[in-house]
Design a protein around this motif. Structure first.
Motif, PDB file in Angstrom:
ATOM      1  N   ARG A   8     -77.851  10.076-129.327  1.00 42.19           N
ATOM      2  CA  ARG A   8     -77.754  10.918-128.130  1.00 42.19           C
ATOM      3  C   ARG A   8     -76.303  11.275-127.798  1.00 42.19           C
ATOM      4  NH1 ARG A   8     -78.605   9.874-122.239  1.00 42.19           N
ATOM      5  NH2 ARG A   8     -79.754  11.667-121.383  1.00 42.19           N
ATOM      6  N   LYS A   9     -75.392  10.343-127.991  1.00 40.74           N
ATOM      7  CA  LYS A   9     -73.985  10.609-127.678  1.00 40.74           C
ATOM      8  C   LYS A   9     -73.411  11.691-128.584  1.00 40.74           C
ATOM      9  CE  LYS A   9     -72.940   6.030-125.773  1.00 40.74           C
ATOM     10  NZ  LYS A   9     -72.097   4.804-125.916  1.00 40.74           N
ATOM     11  N   ALA A  10     -73.799  11.671-129.854  1.00 42.51           N
ATOM     12  CA  ALA A  10     -73.312  12.671-130.807  1.00 42.51           C
ATOM     13  C   ALA A  10     -74.131  13.956-130.753  1.00 42.51           C
ATOM     14  CB  ALA A  10     -73.338  12.097-132.226  1.00 42.51           C
ATOM     15  N   GLY A  11     -75.290  13.913-130.095  1.00 45.39           N
ATOM     16  CA  GLY A  11     -76.150  15.088-130.033  1.00 45.39           C
ATOM     17  C   GLY A  11     -76.758  15.441-131.373  1.00 45.39           C
ATOM     18  N   LYS A  12     -77.146  14.407-132.150  1.00 47.86           N
ATOM     19  CA  LYS A  12     -77.690  14.642-133.480  1.00 47.86           C
ATOM     20  C   LYS A  12     -78.865  13.710-133.763  1.00 47.86           C
ATOM     21  CE  LYS A  12     -73.400  16.249-135.632  1.00 47.86           C
ATOM     22  NZ  LYS A  12     -73.908  17.618-135.864  1.00 47.86           N
ATOM     23  N   SER A  13     -79.636  14.093-134.766  1.00 50.17           N
ATOM     24  CA  SER A  13     -80.672  13.205-135.283  1.00 50.17           C
ATOM     25  C   SER A  13     -80.522  13.124-136.787  1.00 50.17           C
ATOM     26  CB  SER A  13     -82.073  13.714-134.926  1.00 50.17           C
ATOM     27  OG  SER A  13     -82.350  14.943-135.578  1.00 50.17           O
ATOM     28  N   TYR A  14     -80.984  11.998-137.352  1.00 51.06           N
ATOM     29  CA  TYR A  14     -80.875  11.754-138.791  1.00 51.06           C
ATOM     30  C   TYR A  14     -82.249  11.356-139.308  1.00 51.06           C
ATOM     31  CZ  TYR A  14     -76.032  11.474-137.267  1.00 51.06           C
ATOM     32  OH  TYR A  14     -74.817  11.747-136.685  1.00 51.06           O
TER      33      TYR A  14
END
Length: 254
Positions: free
Chosen positions: A119-125
């Motif tokens: 959430r902090k980076a605004g990404k999903s993996y």
């Protein structure tokens, strides 16, 4: 018959509503258990369960933990054996997803997927078969295909309501929509239940229904404070899939 059980369970778990600015105490909690019968037209194809597990931690953060399982039965099991599980973790208030796992075993097809939200980076993996396959930019509050169901249950329903929310399977991230159409009586294993019929806009989620571009998808939620998903129905190329609640056990309240 490919992906019968996973498709039926995903039908239930792809509800995509928005959340209220003032979320009341959720109607679910650790100890809640829901058991379903799954049908392909009139054929009893399998069964599924949806559980709210004990609260836990994910990467050091307090988390809600949800678990689902589906399997084929009888002659369907002999013809096309399915053993699927899904797991999801969210923050304690169920405002955003933390992690999602899927273990898919259908006939000779086997695949494990893990979706991690940063959430902090605004990404999903998205990891599949042990390899990082997709990295996506994500909005701050996004749900996986399973946790979105529980986010939906936080919202009081009424006829005519329209909803939208961010949902992602790690390959695509979309704003899904849902519409509360009417109230009906649904026959279930726990008796006749008054429920709201919710129509889901699935045009952005065609990957689940590749062979039926015009598939219709409906979910019925009990018209009380529990907002239990009591029935699901999806029209597909040949007939339809449905999932009906067989047993329900409420959360353990301390």
């Amino acid at each position: 018959m490919r992906k019968i059980l996973l498709t039926a369970v995903l039908v239930c778990l792809l509800a995509v509503p928005a959340l209220s600015a003032e979320d009341p105490s959720p109607p679910f909690g650790p100890g809640e258990r829901l058991y379903y019968d799954i049908y392909w037209t009139v054929i009893h194809a399998g069964k599924a369960e949806l559980l709210c597990m004990a609260d836990t931690k994910m990467d050091g953060e307090p988390a809600r933990y949800f678990f689902a399982k589906a399997r084929t039965l009888g002659w369907v099991d002999n013809f096309y054996k399915v053993r699927d599980t899904m797991e999801a973790w969210t923050d304690m208030d169920v405002n955003y997803a933390l992690r999602y796992k899927k273990d898919q075993n259908e006939g000779s097809y086997h695949k494990k997927v893990e979706l991690v939200f940063d959430r902090k980076a605004g990404k999903s993996y998205r990891w599949a078969r042990g390899t990082l396959q997709h990295t996506l930019d994500q909005p701050e509050d996004v749900f996986d295909p399973m946790s979105i169901l529980f986010a939906f249950r936080k919202q009081p329903l009424y006829k005519g309501m329209e909803f939208d929310a961010n949902v992602s399977d790690g390959k695509v991230s979309v704003v899904g929509k849902a519409f509360v159409e009417d109230k009906e009586t649904v026959e279930t294993g726990i008796g006749d239940v008054e429920a709201f019929r919710v129509r889901l806009d699935i045009k952005h989620l065609s990957g689940v229904f590749k062979k039926s571009k015009k598939a219709e998808l409906y979910v019925w939620f009990s018209a009380d404070e529990r907002r239990i998903p009591v029935k699901v129905k999806s029209k597909v190329v040949v007939g339809y899939f449905s999932m009906t609640l067989r047993e329900y056990y409420p959360p353990a309240r301390g």
